[in-house]
Write a protein that holds these residues in place. Structure first.
Motif, short mmCIF file in Angstrom:
data_model
loop_
_atom_site.label_atom_id
_atom_site.label_comp_id
_atom_site.label_asym_id
_atom_site.label_seq_id
_atom_site.Cartn_x
_atom_site.Cartn_y
_atom_site.Cartn_z
N PRO A 76 67.66 48.65 26.87
CA PRO A 76 66.45 49.40 27.19
C PRO A 76 65.33 49.11 26.20
N GLU A 77 64.11 49.39 26.63
CA GLU A 77 62.90 49.18 25.85
C GLU A 77 62.75 47.72 25.42
N SER A 78 62.94 46.81 26.39
CA SER A 78 62.82 45.38 26.10
C SER A 78 62.27 44.63 27.31
N ALA A 79 61.79 43.43 27.05
CA ALA A 79 61.32 42.55 28.11
C ALA A 79 62.51 41.75 28.63
N VAL A 80 62.66 41.68 29.94
CA VAL A 80 63.80 40.99 30.56
C VAL A 80 63.31 40.13 31.71
N LEU A 81 64.16 39.20 32.13
CA LEU A 81 63.91 38.40 33.32
C LEU A 81 64.47 39.13 34.53
N ALA A 82 63.80 38.97 35.68
CA ALA A 82 64.22 39.70 36.87
C ALA A 82 64.31 38.76 38.07
N TYR A 87 61.36 43.67 50.79
CA TYR A 87 60.99 43.68 52.21
C TYR A 87 59.55 44.15 52.28
N LYS A 88 58.67 43.29 52.82
CA LYS A 88 57.24 43.60 52.91
C LYS A 88 56.97 44.39 54.19
N PHE A 89 56.34 45.56 54.03
CA PHE A 89 56.08 46.42 55.18
C PHE A 89 55.01 45.84 56.11
N GLY A 90 53.93 45.31 55.55
CA GLY A 90 52.81 44.82 56.36
C GLY A 90 53.17 43.63 57.23
N SER A 91 53.83 42.64 56.65
CA SER A 91 54.17 41.43 57.39
C SER A 91 55.56 41.49 58.01
N GLY A 92 56.37 42.45 57.59
CA GLY A 92 57.72 42.57 58.15
C GLY A 92 58.62 41.42 57.77
N SER A 93 58.44 40.88 56.57
CA SER A 93 59.26 39.74 56.15
C SER A 93 59.92 40.01 54.81
N PHE A 94 60.89 39.18 54.50
CA PHE A 94 61.56 39.27 53.22
C PHE A 94 60.88 38.37 52.22
N ARG A 95 61.03 38.70 50.95
CA ARG A 95 60.34 38.01 49.87
C ARG A 95 61.28 37.88 48.67
N PRO A 96 61.97 36.73 48.49
CA PRO A 96 62.75 36.53 47.27
C PRO A 96 61.80 36.43 46.08
N THR A 97 62.20 37.00 44.94
CA THR A 97 61.29 37.06 43.79
C THR A 97 61.96 36.60 42.50
N VAL A 98 61.14 36.18 41.58
CA VAL A 98 61.52 35.90 40.20
C VAL A 98 60.37 36.40 39.34
N GLY A 99 60.71 37.01 38.20
CA GLY A 99 59.63 37.54 37.38
C GLY A 99 60.09 38.05 36.04
N ALA A 100 59.16 38.71 35.38
CA ALA A 100 59.41 39.32 34.08
C ALA A 100 59.23 40.82 34.22
N ALA A 101 60.02 41.59 33.46
CA ALA A 101 59.95 43.04 33.57
C ALA A 101 60.09 43.69 32.21
N TYR A 102 59.53 44.90 32.11
CA TYR A 102 59.79 45.77 30.97
C TYR A 102 60.83 46.76 31.44
N LEU A 103 61.96 46.80 30.77
CA LEU A 103 63.07 47.66 31.16
C LEU A 103 63.21 48.81 30.18
N ASP A 104 63.20 50.03 30.70
CA ASP A 104 63.43 51.21 29.89
C ASP A 104 64.78 51.79 30.28
N GLU A 105 65.15 52.95 29.76
CA GLU A 105 66.46 53.52 30.06
C GLU A 105 66.61 53.90 31.52
N ASP A 106 65.52 54.35 32.18
CA ASP A 106 65.65 54.81 33.56
C ASP A 106 64.59 54.27 34.50
N PHE A 107 63.72 53.37 34.06
CA PHE A 107 62.73 52.78 34.95
C PHE A 107 62.41 51.35 34.49
N TYR A 108 61.73 50.62 35.39
CA TYR A 108 61.27 49.28 35.05
C TYR A 108 59.86 49.08 35.60
#
Length: 170
Positions: A76-82, A87-108
């Motif tokens: 927790p409380e660190s930068a991580v890879l994600a 699922y996109k509501f507007g276009s109705g399609s799926f979206r595989p992702t890669v990114g960076a995140a800030y991870l806390d104990e109960d949220f990101y």
């Protein structure tokens, strides 16, 4: 000689049936290169325990998505890879992702690069969600209290000094 083998494997893998949903996509080679780089880079850092998340993402361009994430570490409380999928509501399609995140104990909070399968286009998103399986901070308590300390705070430690450095405590 070894570089020829990798080149042959790379060409065969691009034409593999797993990549049929990228058919006709100019970015097919680039996406495969990113996946391959992530696999080789992740192999050396696979000692961390992963954590998971579920959240909402705003996709720049005016679309909203709901998705799941897997984070490379549970600290927790660190930068991580994600890595994840939305699922996109507007276009109705799926979206595989890669990114960076800030991870806390109960949220990101994450910033992701995704590929809209239906539109065959790359897009960016900003997400917020609940994090699960994160490491809880450990509290190490001293199992044996110091007998010369004053637990009541009244100035009386219960110890009497007897000759030299020896102390007798109640």
């Amino acid at each position: 000689m070894a570089h020829r083998f990798w080149f042959f494997w790379f060409i065969c893998a691009i034409n593999h049936p797993l990549f049929l949903f990228f058919k006709g996509c100019v970015l097919k080679k680039h996406i495969f290169s990113l996946v391959l780089a992530a696999i080789f880079a992740g192999g050396s850092t696979a000692q961390a325990e992963p954590s998971f998340g579920f959240g909402l993402t705003y996709v720049f361009g005016g679309d909203w998505a709901v998705g799941v994430r897997v984070f490379h570490d549970d600290e927790p409380e660190s930068a991580v890879l994600a890595l994840g999928v939305d699922y996109k509501f507007g276009s109705g399609s799926f979206r595989p992702t890669v990114g960076a995140a800030y991870l806390d104990e109960d949220f990101y909070l994450d910033f992701s690069l995704g590929f809209d399968i239906k539109a065959q286009a790359l897009d960016y998103g900003l997400g917020l969600g609940a994090a699960f399986e994160t490491e809880t901070p450990s509290t190490v308590a001293d199992p044996t209290p110091d007998p010369t300390s004053d637990p009541t705070g009244d100035g009386d430690t219960g110890c009497v000094v007897t000759g030299g450095l020896a102390a007798v405590c109640d």
